[in-house]
Design an enzyme around this catalytic site. Structure first.
Site, PDB file in Angstrom:
ATOM      1  N   ARG A  67       0.819  -1.218   0.000  1.00 31.33           N
ATOM      2  CA  ARG A  67       0.000   0.000   0.000  1.00 31.33           C
ATOM      3  C   ARG A  67       0.853   1.267   0.000  1.00 31.33           C
ATOM      4  O   ARG A  67       0.482   2.277  -0.612  1.00 31.33           O
ATOM      5  CB  ARG A  67      -0.929  -0.026   1.224  1.00 31.33           C
ATOM      6  CG  ARG A  67      -1.955   1.095   1.243  1.00 31.33           C
ATOM      7  CD  ARG A  67      -2.995   0.851   2.327  1.00 31.33           C
ATOM      8  NE  ARG A  67      -4.049   1.852   2.319  1.00 31.33           N
ATOM      9  CZ  ARG A  67      -4.359   2.618   3.376  1.00 31.33           C
ATOM     10  NH1 ARG A  67      -3.693   2.475   4.514  1.00 31.33           N
ATOM     11  NH2 ARG A  67      -5.332   3.498   3.287  1.00 31.33           N
ATOM     12  N   HIS A  71       0.389   4.561  -2.324  1.00 29.66           N
ATOM     13  CA  HIS A  71       0.176   5.898  -1.768  1.00 29.66           C
ATOM     14  C   HIS A  71       1.316   6.849  -2.111  1.00 29.66           C
ATOM     15  O   HIS A  71       1.146   8.065  -2.112  1.00 29.66           O
ATOM     16  CB  HIS A  71      -0.048   5.819  -0.262  1.00 29.66           C
ATOM     17  CG  HIS A  71      -1.427   5.366   0.101  1.00 29.66           C
ATOM     18  ND1 HIS A  71      -2.028   5.638   1.310  1.00 29.66           N
ATOM     19  CD2 HIS A  71      -2.340   4.653  -0.609  1.00 29.66           C
ATOM     20  CE1 HIS A  71      -3.253   5.112   1.327  1.00 29.66           C
ATOM     21  NE2 HIS A  71      -3.453   4.508   0.174  1.00 29.66           N
ATOM     22  N   ASN A  96      -3.869   8.456   5.055  1.00 25.99           N
ATOM     23  CA  ASN A  96      -2.699   7.844   5.705  1.00 25.99           C
ATOM     24  C   ASN A  96      -2.701   7.908   7.226  1.00 25.99           C
ATOM     25  O   ASN A  96      -2.134   7.041   7.889  1.00 25.99           O
ATOM     26  CB  ASN A  96      -1.417   8.525   5.205  1.00 25.99           C
ATOM     27  CG  ASN A  96      -1.104   8.154   3.766  1.00 25.99           C
ATOM     28  OD1 ASN A  96      -1.470   7.071   3.296  1.00 25.99           O
ATOM     29  ND2 ASN A  96      -0.436   9.048   3.056  1.00 25.99           N
ATOM     30  N   HIS A 195      -6.371  -5.733  -2.577  1.00 22.82           N
ATOM     31  CA  HIS A 195      -7.162  -5.983  -1.368  1.00 22.82           C
ATOM     32  C   HIS A 195      -7.408  -7.475  -1.151  1.00 22.82           C
ATOM     33  O   HIS A 195      -8.273  -7.850  -0.374  1.00 22.82           O
ATOM     34  CB  HIS A 195      -8.476  -5.192  -1.421  1.00 22.82           C
ATOM     35  CG  HIS A 195      -8.289  -3.712  -1.304  1.00 22.82           C
ATOM     36  ND1 HIS A 195      -9.299  -2.801  -1.463  1.00 22.82           N
ATOM     37  CD2 HIS A 195      -7.178  -2.969  -1.029  1.00 22.82           C
ATOM     38  CE1 HIS A 195      -8.837  -1.562  -1.312  1.00 22.82           C
ATOM     39  NE2 HIS A 195      -7.537  -1.648  -1.054  1.00 22.82           N
TER      40      HIS A 195
HETATM   41  C1  HEM Z   1      -9.463   1.630  -5.795  1.00 21.11           C
HETATM   42  C2  HEM Z   1      -9.265   2.509  -4.862  1.00 21.11           C
HETATM   43  C3  HEM Z   1      -8.802   2.152  -3.475  1.00 21.11           C
HETATM   44  C4  HEM Z   1      -9.414   2.507  -2.322  1.00 21.11           C
HETATM   45  C5  HEM Z   1     -10.673   3.337  -2.164  1.00 21.11           C
HETATM   46  C6  HEM Z   1      -8.657   1.928  -1.242  1.00 21.11           C
HETATM   47  C7  HEM Z   1      -8.949   2.096   0.101  1.00 21.11           C
HETATM   48  C8  HEM Z   1      -8.347   1.400   1.125  1.00 21.11           C
HETATM   49  C9  HEM Z   1      -8.734   1.479   2.510  1.00 21.11           C
HETATM   50  C10 HEM Z   1      -9.829   2.382   3.076  1.00 21.11           C
HETATM   51  C11 HEM Z   1      -7.955   0.614   3.202  1.00 21.11           C
HETATM   52  C12 HEM Z   1      -8.000   0.351   4.708  1.00 21.11           C
HETATM   53  C13 HEM Z   1      -7.089   1.320   5.421  1.00 21.11           C
HETATM   54  C14 HEM Z   1      -7.232   1.257   6.931  1.00 21.11           C
HETATM   55  O1  HEM Z   1      -8.288   0.859   7.433  1.00 21.11           O
HETATM   56  O2  HEM Z   1      -6.270   1.631   7.644  1.00 21.11           O
HETATM   57  C15 HEM Z   1      -7.058  -0.010   2.266  1.00 21.11           C
HETATM   58  C16 HEM Z   1      -6.138  -0.957   2.591  1.00 21.11           C
HETATM   59  C17 HEM Z   1      -5.244  -1.499   1.677  1.00 21.11           C
HETATM   60  N1  HEM Z   1      -5.070  -1.100   0.369  1.00 21.11           N
HETATM   61 FE1  HEM Z   1      -6.356   0.014  -0.698  1.00 21.11          FE
HETATM   62  N2  HEM Z   1      -7.596   1.247  -1.755  1.00 21.11           N
HETATM   63  C18 HEM Z   1      -7.643   1.350  -3.113  1.00 21.11           C
HETATM   64  C19 HEM Z   1      -6.709   0.847  -3.996  1.00 21.11           C
HETATM   65  C20 HEM Z   1      -5.572   0.164  -3.627  1.00 21.11           C
HETATM   66  C21 HEM Z   1      -4.451  -0.108  -4.494  1.00 21.11           C
HETATM   67  C22 HEM Z   1      -4.336   0.376  -5.938  1.00 21.11           C
HETATM   68  C23 HEM Z   1      -3.550  -0.823  -3.762  1.00 21.11           C
HETATM   69  C24 HEM Z   1      -2.201  -1.346  -4.166  1.00 21.11           C
HETATM   70  C25 HEM Z   1      -1.866  -1.658  -5.394  1.00 21.11           C
HETATM   71  C26 HEM Z   1      -4.110  -0.997  -2.446  1.00 21.11           C
HETATM   72  C27 HEM Z   1      -3.546  -1.730  -1.434  1.00 21.11           C
HETATM   73  C28 HEM Z   1      -4.084  -1.852  -0.166  1.00 21.11           C
HETATM   74  C29 HEM Z   1      -3.606  -2.812   0.813  1.00 21.11           C
HETATM   75  C30 HEM Z   1      -2.573  -3.888   0.561  1.00 21.11           C
HETATM   76  C31 HEM Z   1      -4.328  -2.579   1.992  1.00 21.11           C
HETATM   77  C32 HEM Z   1      -4.151  -3.274   3.350  1.00 21.11           C
HETATM   78  C33 HEM Z   1      -3.097  -2.507   4.133  1.00 21.11           C
HETATM   79  C34 HEM Z   1      -2.753  -3.086   5.497  1.00 21.11           C
HETATM   80  O3  HEM Z   1      -3.262  -4.121   5.894  1.00 21.11           O
HETATM   81  O4  HEM Z   1      -1.937  -2.432   6.183  1.00 21.11           O
HETATM   82  N3  HEM Z   1      -5.318  -0.365  -2.390  1.00 21.11           N
HETATM   83  N4  HEM Z   1      -7.318   0.491   1.008  1.00 21.11           N
END
Ligand code: HEM
Ligand SMILES: *[C@@H]1O[C@H](CO)[C@@H](O)[C@H](O)[C@H]1NC(C)=O
Ligand SMILES: *[C@@H]1O[C@H](CO)[C@@H](O)[C@H](O)[C@H]1NC(C)=O
Ligand SMILES: *[C@@H]1O[C@H](CO)[C@@H](O)[C@H](O)[C@H]1NC(C)=O
Ligand SMILES: *[C@@H]1O[C@H](CO)[C@@H](O)[C@H](O)[C@H]1NC(C)=O
Ligand SMILES: *[C@@H]1O[C@H](CO)[C@@H](O)[C@H](O)[C@H]1NC(C)=O
Length: 332
Positions: A67, A71, A96, A195
């Site tokens: 992530r 970002h 973030n 995800h």
């Molecule tokens: C399509 C739009 C996207 C939205 C709206 C989105 C939103 C989010 C949100 C809200 C979380 C949870 C954060 C938290 O609760 O602290 C999350 C987690 C995550 N996102 Fe996304 N995301 C998107 C696209 C992506 C992309 C493009 C990637 C990487 C290529 C990505 C990788 C991740 C990963 C791996 C997590 C888990 C992080 C962890 O467990 O620490 N996301 N995302």
């Protein structure tokens, strides 16, 4: 540029062909897979070893590191701007704050890289390699990481707030945010497949659980068993900091289960589920969700391709930017 001129001709088709060819050469030629071949030949092994150690300590770190690269790249390009400390930094942007993690792990990896070859490898390139290794070590695809990015001199908190997609946004907002950095609908769907690993806080999906869009009822697209689990995890009185797996029942494994979930009403975030259920998805994202849910290798190929596309967002090259000594601060 010389190559481009060879193809120029009075024939319209050839001109169009050479325009396509030239523009793809320009984009791809900025970064190379062998950028550190002479200056840091063991770079990839050093990073891989460090990511392995981090994942033994905590498997979720794979998701958190992946992530960070996302970002980083969506804000001022892939320039490690996300890593800069300071209250005006990206670390304190909406997406973030209390959410982005893994900064200490990146510090450890950077130290190991500095010990191997001092002052040579950018923090932005380290993030790109780490993201690839995190995916691979979680069971996902591999790809050759393009390298040669340099580190930016400024963080951009307002850019982080405006460029990163939010889980509450609809597709007509999310798709243009990807388009704005040169990514298309295929990239939106395949990269959302990230995800397949990691966790999200109640605060990012609890709006679906009780009174969704002021309907007085939960989001009707959410599977009812999953709904009651999440209602217990995230009561209206809670602080929103509890976490749930983004990919239920396959939390740490990088696979295509995320897309199978979407077909079954088990996408966790609203922004996940709408890739399959929204009206706009029918002509855009839904067919891709269906393809990836039934063909894991198709998803893996698309994901690897889209990660390379994402890693190509506005890199600083040549003498722009710098090679940071410490990923948290610009060099003095
Ligand atoms: C399509 C739009 C996207 C939205 C709206 C989105 C939103 C989010 C949100 C809200 C979380 C949870 C954060 C938290 O609760 O602290 C999350 C987690 C995550 N996102 Fe996304 N995301 C998107 C696209 C992506 C992309 C493009 C990637 C990487 C290529 C990505 C990788 C991740 C990963 C791996 C997590 C888990 C992080 C962890 O467990 O620490 N996301 N995302
Ligand atoms: C911050 O990001 C926004 C949106 O991408 C951009 O318009 C602006 O120029 C950036 N500012 C700096 C200081 O980089
Ligand atoms: C998006 O770009 C990729 C190349 O990276 C291409 O293969 C794909 O067909 C494009 N998708 C759409 C929907 O235009
Ligand atoms: C849902 O929210 C709206 C707006 O806040 C409110 O008027 C309504 O009473 C709520 N419904 C329920 C069942 O809580
Ligand atoms: C969630 O935890 C963070 C500390 O990690 C805290 O600052 C924040 O206030 C908590 N969120 C809420 C809504 O209480
Ligand atoms: C799937 O995960 C949920 C919560 O993470 C758990 O309650 C449920 O028992 C799991 N189901 C299976 C079949 O493992």
């Amino acid at each position: 540029m010389k190559m481009c001129k060879i193809f120029l001709s009075h024939h319209a088709l050839l001109i169009i062909f050479s325009l396509i060819l030239c523009s793809s050469i320009t984009v791809r030629s900025q970064l190379t897979t062998d950028f550190y071949q002479n200056t840091c030949p063991n770079l990839l092994q050093v990073v891989r070893q460090q990511v392995k150690i981090a994942l033994v300590n905590e498997m979720r770190m794979a998701a958190s590191l992946l992530r960070l690269h996302f970002h980083d790249c969506f804000v001022n390009g892939c320039d490690a701007s996300v890593l800069l400390d300071g209250s005006d930094g990206e670390k304190f942007s909406g997406p973030n704050k209390n959410s982005a993690r893994g900064f200490e792990v990146v510090d450890t990896i950077k130290s190991a890289v500095e010990s191997e070859c001092s002052g040579v490898v950018s923090c932005a390139d380290i993030l790109a390699i780490v993201a690839r290794d995190a995916v691979l070590l979680s069971g996902g695809p591999s790809w050759k990481v393009l390298l040669g990015r340099r580190d930016g001199l400024v963080a951009n908190q307002s850019g982080s707030n405006s460029n990163l997609p939010s889980p509450f946004e609809t597709l007509d907002v999310i798709i243009p945010k990807f388009n704005a950095v040169g990514l298309n609908i295929t990239d939106v769907v395949s990269l959302s497949g990230a995800h397949t690993i990691g966790l999200a806080k109640c605060a990012t999906f609890s709006q679906r659980l009780f009174n969704f869009s002021n309907t007085g009822a939960p989001d009707s697209t959410l599977d009812t068993n999953m709904l009651s689990d999440l209602q217990n995890l995230c009561p209206t009185t809670s602080d929103g900091n509890n976490t749930a797996p983004l990919d239920r029942n396959s939390t740490d494994l990088f696979d295509n289960h995320y897309f199978k979930n979407l077909l079954n009403g088990k996408g966790l975030l609203q922004s996940d589920e709408i890739l399959y259920t929204s009206n706009l998805s029918v002509t855009t994202t839904k067919p891709l969700v269906e393809s990836y849910s039934s063909d894991s290798s198709l998803f893996f190929k698309a994901f690897a391709n889209s990660m390379i596309n994402m890693g190509n967002i506005s890199p600083l090259t040549g003498s722009a930017g710098e090679i940071r000594k410490n990923c948290r601060v610009v060099n003095s």
